[in-house]
Design a protein around this motif. Structure first.
Motif, PDB file in Angstrom:
ATOM      1  N   ALA A 105       0.352   4.087   5.977  1.00  0.00           N
ATOM      2  CA  ALA A 105       1.013   2.839   5.597  1.00  0.00           C
ATOM      3  C   ALA A 105       2.496   2.890   5.958  1.00  0.00           C
ATOM      4  O   ALA A 105       3.062   1.915   6.456  1.00  0.00           O
ATOM      5  CB  ALA A 105       0.837   2.572   4.102  1.00  0.00           C
ATOM      6  N   SER A 126       0.669   3.813  -3.126  1.00  0.00           N
ATOM      7  CA  SER A 126       0.198   5.178  -2.864  1.00  0.00           C
ATOM      8  C   SER A 126       1.261   6.208  -3.241  1.00  0.00           C
ATOM      9  O   SER A 126       0.925   7.291  -3.739  1.00  0.00           O
ATOM     10  CB  SER A 126      -0.219   5.334  -1.403  1.00  0.00           C
ATOM     11  N   THR A 181       0.833  -1.203   0.000  1.00  0.00           N
ATOM     12  CA  THR A 181       0.000   0.000   0.000  1.00  0.00           C
ATOM     13  C   THR A 181       0.864   1.248   0.000  1.00  0.00           C
ATOM     14  O   THR A 181       0.572   2.226  -0.700  1.00  0.00           O
ATOM     15  CB  THR A 181      -0.929   0.007   1.230  1.00  0.00           C
ATOM     16  N   THR A 186      -3.073   8.156   3.116  1.00  0.00           N
ATOM     17  CA  THR A 186      -2.936   6.709   2.929  1.00  0.00           C
ATOM     18  C   THR A 186      -1.467   6.308   2.960  1.00  0.00           C
ATOM     19  O   THR A 186      -1.073   5.355   3.638  1.00  0.00           O
ATOM     20  CB  THR A 186      -3.567   6.272   1.589  1.00  0.00           C
ATOM     21  N   HIS A 187      -0.654   7.054   2.238  1.00  0.00           N
ATOM     22  CA  HIS A 187       0.781   6.770   2.213  1.00  0.00           C
ATOM     23  C   HIS A 187       1.397   6.968   3.602  1.00  0.00           C
ATOM     24  O   HIS A 187       2.194   6.148   4.063  1.00  0.00           O
ATOM     25  CB  HIS A 187       1.491   7.659   1.195  1.00  0.00           C
TER      26      HIS A 187
END
Length: 97
Positions: free
Chosen positions: A45, A18, A14, A41-42
């Motif tokens: 993760a 991302s 992920t 999101t990055h």
């Protein structure tokens, strides 16, 4: 004790995906909704990969250091963990079963 690395694998992939999407977005249209979704999101993760790697008792110092590299660090740390046998069971448990 068996160490399950599946959550770490998911987070590492992920993180890389991302990052690629964010960089592609910057290079092309630079759409704000894509940045707003992929940035957090990055970040989540990345933090998950670093913390999960550091919490593994069998992770080597090299694996912990490599996990800090954004984007590919999680995948490199997983490769080092696979080579070191961090996913195998303890010899004592194997003989007791």
């Amino acid at each position: 004790m068996t160490v399950h690395l599946r959550p770490l694998r998911i987070a590492a992939h992920t993180e890389l995906i991302s990052l690629v999407v964010m960089l592609a977005n910057i290079a092309t249209a630079h759409l704000e909704p894509v940045s707003s979704l992929m940035g957090p999101t990055h970040g989540c993760a990345y933090l998950f990969v670093v913390i999960a790697t550091w919490r593994l008792s069998r992770a080597t110092t090299t694996a912990k250091a490599v996990a800090v590299i954004p984007g590919v660090g999680g995948l490199l740390a997983l490769r080092l963990l696979d080579r070191s046998g961090a996913t195998r069971t303890d010899p004592e448990e194997a003989t007791q079963s």
